[in-house]
Motif scaffolding. Sequence first.
Motif, short mmCIF file in Angstrom:
data_model
loop_
_atom_site.label_atom_id
_atom_site.label_comp_id
_atom_site.label_asym_id
_atom_site.label_seq_id
_atom_site.Cartn_x
_atom_site.Cartn_y
_atom_site.Cartn_z
N THR A 142 8.30 -4.08 -6.64
CA THR A 142 9.42 -3.58 -7.23
C THR A 142 9.33 -3.46 -8.95
O THR A 142 8.48 -3.96 -9.18
N VAL A 143 9.99 -2.34 -9.23
CA VAL A 143 10.14 -2.15 -10.70
C VAL A 143 10.56 -3.40 -11.46
O VAL A 143 10.42 -3.36 -12.72
N TRP A 146 8.65 -4.92 -14.11
CA TRP A 146 8.21 -4.34 -15.28
C TRP A 146 9.44 -4.44 -16.23
O TRP A 146 9.47 -3.86 -17.34
N GLU A 163 1.90 4.74 -14.76
CA GLU A 163 1.12 3.91 -14.00
C GLU A 163 0.08 3.27 -14.85
O GLU A 163 -0.47 2.20 -14.67
N TYR A 166 0.10 -0.29 -16.37
CA TYR A 166 0.82 -1.32 -15.48
C TYR A 166 0.12 -2.53 -16.06
O TYR A 166 0.60 -3.68 -15.59
N ARG A 169 2.49 -4.63 -18.17
CA ARG A 169 4.09 -4.85 -17.56
C ARG A 169 4.34 -6.32 -17.73
O ARG A 169 3.46 -7.20 -17.53
N ALA A 202 4.86 0.04 -7.25
CA ALA A 202 6.25 -0.56 -7.55
C ALA A 202 7.38 0.34 -7.57
O ALA A 202 7.64 1.46 -7.98
N GLY A 204 11.07 2.06 -7.28
CA GLY A 204 12.37 2.05 -8.08
C GLY A 204 13.45 1.40 -6.94
O GLY A 204 13.04 1.26 -6.02
N PRO A 239 15.54 3.02 -12.83
CA PRO A 239 14.50 3.70 -11.89
C PRO A 239 14.65 3.71 -10.61
O PRO A 239 14.89 2.49 -9.98
N VAL A 264 3.62 3.84 -9.18
CA VAL A 264 4.95 3.81 -9.67
C VAL A 264 5.70 4.74 -8.71
O VAL A 264 5.17 6.04 -8.78
N VAL A 266 9.15 6.39 -8.32
CA VAL A 266 10.31 6.78 -9.14
C VAL A 266 10.76 8.22 -8.99
O VAL A 266 9.83 9.10 -8.91
N LEU A 317 10.44 4.84 -16.66
CA LEU A 317 9.46 4.93 -15.97
C LEU A 317 9.19 6.46 -15.47
O LEU A 317 10.07 7.08 -15.03
#
Length: 703
Positions: A142-143, A146, A163, A166, A169, A202, A204, A239, A264, A266, A317
Amino acid sequence: MAAEATKPVRIFVNHVDEYQGYHISKYLSQCAVGATLEDNEEEEEEAGSVLSGDFPVKPKEGCYEIHGTLKKTGAKQPEFVKEILSYDTREQMYEHLVECDVIVYDITQDPDQIEEAMWALTELHQDIEKLESQKVFILLSTVMTWAKSKPADEEDLESPLTEEDYRKRKPHQNYKEHLAAEKAAVKYGKTKKSRLTTYIVASGLTYGCGENIFHSFFKAAWHNAFTLPVYGNGQNVLPMIHIRDLAAVLQNIADSKPKVKYLVAVDDSQNMLDEVVKAVSVGLCTGKIRTVTKEEAALSKDIDQATLDQLMLSLRLDAIYVKENFKINWACETGIVENIDQIIKEYKKERGLQPIKACILGPPASGKSVIVKQLCDFYKLHHIRAKDVITEAIANLQRSAARADAEEEDDDGKAAEDAETLEQVNENMAENNDRLDDSFVIRFFREKLASKACQNQGFILDGFPKTKQQAEDLFAPDEDDEEEGEDGGGPFNKRLMPDQLFVLEAGDDFLKRRVMQLPEAVVAGTHNTEEGLLRRLSEYRAINTEDDSVVMYFDEKEIHPDVFDVSKDDSTMHAALVERIKKAIGKPRNYGLTPEEQEEIRRREETERLENEKRERDERERRERQEADERKRCQEEWAARLEEVKREEHELLEIRSEPLRNYLMKHVMPNLTKGLMECAKVRPDDAIDYLAEYLFRNNPQVD
């Protein structure tokens, strides 16, 4: 020699009965293996059908074969899942896992899955030399890992992270375990990539297909909430990604096995929370929102802490690698706000929230309102009666006109327009003895039927329209209405047109008798007087001839009526007829009972249970008392009869023994008495023998 059958590519997905696991599995089960590696128009069309959700749920040959686990015990296996893994120990589960080519572990929905995912990855890593083929392990994270990350350019706070950032994060405090799992997955994937390669996605906040994190907003709006809550100030950027677009990212990873290991996922929206909530409110209810502080939200029972944490996230993101390198036929690349109409359609379809639109017609006093009310209560529909529609419309015009008098700055001119309409309505009613022309009535009905409430849940028209002309005006298509249709009888407005028509029939004599039998208190002040009924019946018969009727209008539009004879239904409140109409309409298409209604039903059932138990207990005690009284009566009766039998036997014995007593007194007792007296005087040694000899000597017959 026949070609050897290609072994299917197996994908493991955990918790296929949960929102993300379900829709990811459903999508992948319809994806041909390697489809994203080819430029094929046919594949793109097929992918488009997958994105729209219009595809068969059963697995297709040549597509990924889905194996998975269930979260809920006893949950039904989805049709598109090949096998649900059944195991008693983790060793047994590992035997299933190692047979899969791609292993997808979603740790976003259930934190308890973090430990299981890490166990599975550790086992695979330990057996890396024993693996016969390359295993792809995808950790769907999951985001929120971050959440506390700083912008890529601190001088430009709107610059998004990608990305490539990362390693910088920083997680939300409640998602540190997720971050640790991500790092472990990266480390295990570096050992021997030819045998085990790992990817971290990751994701969104997911939306679409019935909704997940945003479901509370959609549900409240569908239930006609006046305002929707926005937690905090609503200016936080969320995101997000459509669930099918997330599934497409996983498809691309499974097909291409990219070099980049951290991705990522999103969309391009960069929408703020208040924009999302506003879009939902505009699409499903009033368009109004209200702010709710984080402290107030934390105390609300409508939202849990994990959901609140995600909705309060503020993070920009940009999924650069996914957009530049993956082949995705995006469902919502521009985000939920720009595609809200599509998302609302998905939501209604996935949740089965299709409106029920019906109309019930019939002569006056046939029981239309009684029947419609019961149906609306059962199906949670809006009861549309002419009197209520007109009263509500005039009240709304009065409220709006009051704003025009106040000269509010934010008024867009509608208040002044409504004030003018209200004046026209008042003039019209004054000229027509408090009755409105059809032009106003039709306008008010169209506004009511087009309202978000009626379009969400549905409605039942109660005795309206009355004439064919009213029907033509009411259901006439709008000029800019894209949903107008033509089913053989001319164009009409599909959004307003009922899907089903029910017609009640009854003879005039039956209706007159029914009204005559009504109590005076019920008839007083209504049209159901004898004079009023006769007038209304005459009008109804006049406008519903064989050649010209409102039923004919519906018939021409291929909406054929179900006709019911009211005079043949003698049940209370037309209960039997209501059940027949329910059968024709079908099952409810809504959320069912609210928690409050469920609690009320539970209380009512508990009260009824207690009352039934009390009645049964009282009845049992009454029967026991009755049985005890009966036993006592029987015992007394038996005792009396026994005494009577004893007395009768005694009398009988007395009667039967009288001759014997007379004989003894005359012939036996005198000599026996003398013998006993003589024996008493002599006192012989053997008194019996002496007495016998005495009686023998003094026998009268011997003398």
